[in-house]
Design an enzyme around this catalytic site. Sequence first.
Site, PDB file in Angstrom:
ATOM      1  CG  ASN A 118      -1.490  -1.314   1.528  1.00  0.00           C
ATOM      2  OD1 ASN A 118      -2.232  -1.830   0.723  1.00  0.00           O
ATOM      3  ND2 ASN A 118      -1.127  -1.902   2.656  1.00  0.00           N
ATOM      4  CD  GLU A 143       5.323  -6.441  -0.001  1.00  0.00           C
ATOM      5  OE1 GLU A 143       4.572  -5.761  -0.728  1.00  0.00           O
ATOM      6  OE2 GLU A 143       5.372  -7.697  -0.099  1.00  0.00           O
TER       7      GLU A 143
HETATM    8  N1  0A1 Z   1       1.068  -7.531  -3.642  1.00  0.00           N
HETATM    9  C1  0A1 Z   1       1.472  -8.296  -2.517  1.00  0.00           C
HETATM   10  C2  0A1 Z   1       0.782  -9.596  -2.408  1.00  0.00           C
HETATM   11  C3  0A1 Z   1      -0.568  -9.625  -1.819  1.00  0.00           C
HETATM   12  C4  0A1 Z   1      -1.609 -10.048  -2.596  1.00  0.00           C
HETATM   13  C5  0A1 Z   1      -2.859 -10.237  -2.064  1.00  0.00           C
HETATM   14  C6  0A1 Z   1      -3.016  -9.986  -0.717  1.00  0.00           C
HETATM   15  O1  0A1 Z   1      -4.207 -10.187  -0.108  1.00  0.00           O
HETATM   16  C7  0A1 Z   1      -5.084 -11.060  -0.581  1.00  0.00           C
HETATM   17  C8  0A1 Z   1      -1.997  -9.553   0.057  1.00  0.00           C
HETATM   18  C9  0A1 Z   1      -0.764  -9.367  -0.502  1.00  0.00           C
HETATM   19  C10 0A1 Z   1       2.918  -8.660  -2.720  1.00  0.00           C
HETATM   20  O2  0A1 Z   1       3.307  -9.057  -3.804  1.00  0.00           O
HETATM   21  O3  0A1 Z   1       3.668  -8.576  -1.778  1.00  0.00           O
HETATM   22 ZN    ZN Z   2       4.604  -8.200  -4.805  1.00  0.00          ZN
END
Ligand code: 0A1
Ligand code: ZN
Length: 880
Positions: free
Chosen positions: A274, A307
């Site tokens: 986020n 992240e």
């Molecule tokens: N974008 C995050 C991964 C992520 C995907 C879905 C989530 O909730 C259902 C939480 C995190 C990453 O790649 O770290």
């Molecule tokens: Zn990621």
Amino acid sequence: MKDAQPRTVYLKDYRAPDYLVDSTRLHFELQPQDTLVKSRLQIRRNPAAETAPGEALPPLLLDGVDLELLSLSIDGELVPASRYRELPEGLSIHVKNPEFVLEIHNRINPKDNTSLEGLYLSNGMYCTQCEAEGFRKITYYPDRPDVMSRFTTTIVAPRQYPVLLSNGNQIERRTTEDGRLLVTWEDPFAKPAYLFALVAGELQTVEDSFTTVSGREVKLQIFTEAKNIRKCDHAMRSLKKAMRWDEEVYGREYDLDIFMVVAVDHFNMGAMENKGLNIFNSACVLASPETATDATFQRIESIVGHEYFHNWSGNRVTCRDWFQLSLKEGFTVFRDAEFSADMNSRAVKRIEDVSLLRTAQFAEDGGPMAHPVRPDSYMEISNFYTLTVYEKGAEVVRMIHTLLGTEGFRKGSDLYFQRHDGCAVTCEDFIAAMEDANGVDLTQFRRWYSQAGTPVLEVSDAFDAAHGTYALTVRQSCPATPGQDKKLPFHIPLAVGLLGADGRDLPLDPQGTTQKVLQVTETEQTFSFTGLKEKPLPSLLRGFSAPVRVRYGYSTEQLLFLMRNDSDEFNRWDAGQRLAFMALEQLQKDYREGRDLQLQPQLVDAYRSVLQNRELDPALVAEMLALPSAQTLAEQSERIDAEAIIVAREFARGALAEALKGELLDCYRRLDCDKPYRPEAADIAERSLKNTCLAYLCVTGEAELLALAQAQFENAANMTDSAAALTSLVNHADDDMAKPALESFYERWQQDTQVVELWLGLQSTSARRGTLEAVRELMQHPAFELTNPNRVRAVIGGFANRNFTQFHRADGRGFEFLAEQVIALDKLNPQIAARLVTPITRWKKYTGELGKKMHRALQSVMESGKLSRDLYEVVSKSLV
Ligand code: 0A1
Ligand code: ZN
């Protein structure tokens, strides 16, 4: 709640959004079961929308799930019921003007939200998870990544929640007339709703700062519950390293004045990027030497990096639609892998990543859920946060890096960020930037994004002594996958070297180059090398230059030679793996055919010389001493005979331990010293080798050797040594020794969330008979909680994914157990249920009764009643 209906979404149906949201103003009044959400959206017709000019304005479609709609108004006037329709998962609103302000009031229930998507409570703290489609559980919204908006968020909460966080900068903080706290945050960067975050709780913070390359000071904060405040240092250090690395390697600077990280105990994945407010699974951010193992320290460094790197690869440049998920994930995994390689041992990092790819991703690519790096359809996008999208996606980016070289790749990434900053784009845009910056044509390379399955390279060779030429012939093929019977040839960068009889790399051209990247583009192709005096031994796919399987008829002697001499450390390890694989295959065959088992003496000698090699990095030695896991053996078998795999592997481990006892003990003693703990590569390497030796020694079951584990367990000053010793006791000592150790460990650490998770995992993965019963018992333990994914992963996931021996017990009870748990979990957390079911979806590959039992267990899930969309997709696709 209205039940989610099965539906399939196709990439080919993508249309630009009809409306854009220029600004999003959110107002939350937090209450556990009754949170009020007000949103004010400045909406405008999308000039790029694909409806013809002059046509009537299309309805505004908003996504919304599990929401109670209170009111809806446009430009200050309540919208009458005749002007909107409630859909099963949203609203359709009749629109009169191309620009308007929409206001929505709705209610949600964070306390009862066990799906951990949207807004939920974790240990009394409010937090959100919006990727991929969680924002629609907060309020009605065009919840798609190509709608990017500037967010301002106000949070009003009772005073027990002194910390109220959201994205961007805090612009207001005051007490309301009724004594509640009100805080407002403003994020200056337009973003899709999936990057929205909110946190509220009684949290402590660790603070630091980072000065960016252009001299801006950024405030860094990590928030956790008070009891964890001493576990944040490593994450903070990792964050600063990652920030510096991204400036140096990619020229990317951080863009807000503040970067916040929050640790939460209930989280479906590892962490979430986020904007300006990363939310982490506490297991992926909290560590101290007494409570975390080396592996955890390294995982934290890489996830914190991952992240953080998303701030550019994902947030500044985001995905147009979810089919493009690998655009941000493949690229960011590649970035975090390179970061970890630069911070630690490059070869060891590569070995770990390739091992994961070969066992788990290859299995996915050969299973019922196989899909391309860019899928063309899905029922539930949460099911596509896969090893294929992440890890294979990263390999695809790595291949581009290999093809273009470090400088060319950097030119490509610079152009990509420059062209698309602030936009939602596609994998195609990424490749086009790489092409344009380098003047290359990657047309054929694009097939890596659209074709599923693991390609196979069959390599043969011929030496013409008269002319001194050596010819390598490469044939490529790729197995059929669901929906894709025939594949076109891939563009595969195949890194090779040629070894001479003295074990040295031969020059491959007059300049003396010793390694070449062959461009494999056709179904069959021959590459010639000239000026050779003797037939060389090829070292193929160095550094694992492409995510493929290579077949070449290496003899045992040739593999031993490569193991000793290859200048490519990865291939040295790989030669050892091939050798072990051949030996284990033979043992399986002997077992099936009723012969006495005997381990190849050459393998024992090879392991001995690895163990005695003081020049190699001890971490590499540890990797080379590890036999391929049962999972890896299963993945590499045409048909899986679980029993033969288990018997062969246990026999080989026992035989190696017996034969090398003396050397193992010497090595263990040499490395068993009292150094203050540092999670640095050199020390991690030594602990890794020491504990590998200890594990082998305990396999013998000899009292004196088990006493070593006992002593290490009692005296260890860090969790790496303590957990390794306890693991050996749990797996190899009898109950009299193992039980008290487990009990005292729990006694000591029961207040520590992360250590309790480790303790649970260590028991569920025990290879001892009776583990299933122990696992059922563990589920009754106060430390177990079905609504906490970390506990579920430790106990049920550990048993089903990391305990090949006991999960595959012949009576099929392991599969029945998993099916039962999946059914129960689906009611609470569909994402976790759909992931957990994976091991029994591969039933087709198993031989005999076991395969049938697995199939029956999977069927029982299907027949258990109405499934969530997540679980339905995985189970229905796996039953066909
Ligand atoms: N974008 C995050 C991964 C992520 C995907 C879905 C989530 O909730 C259902 C939480 C995190 C990453 O790649 O770290
Ligand atoms: Zn990621």
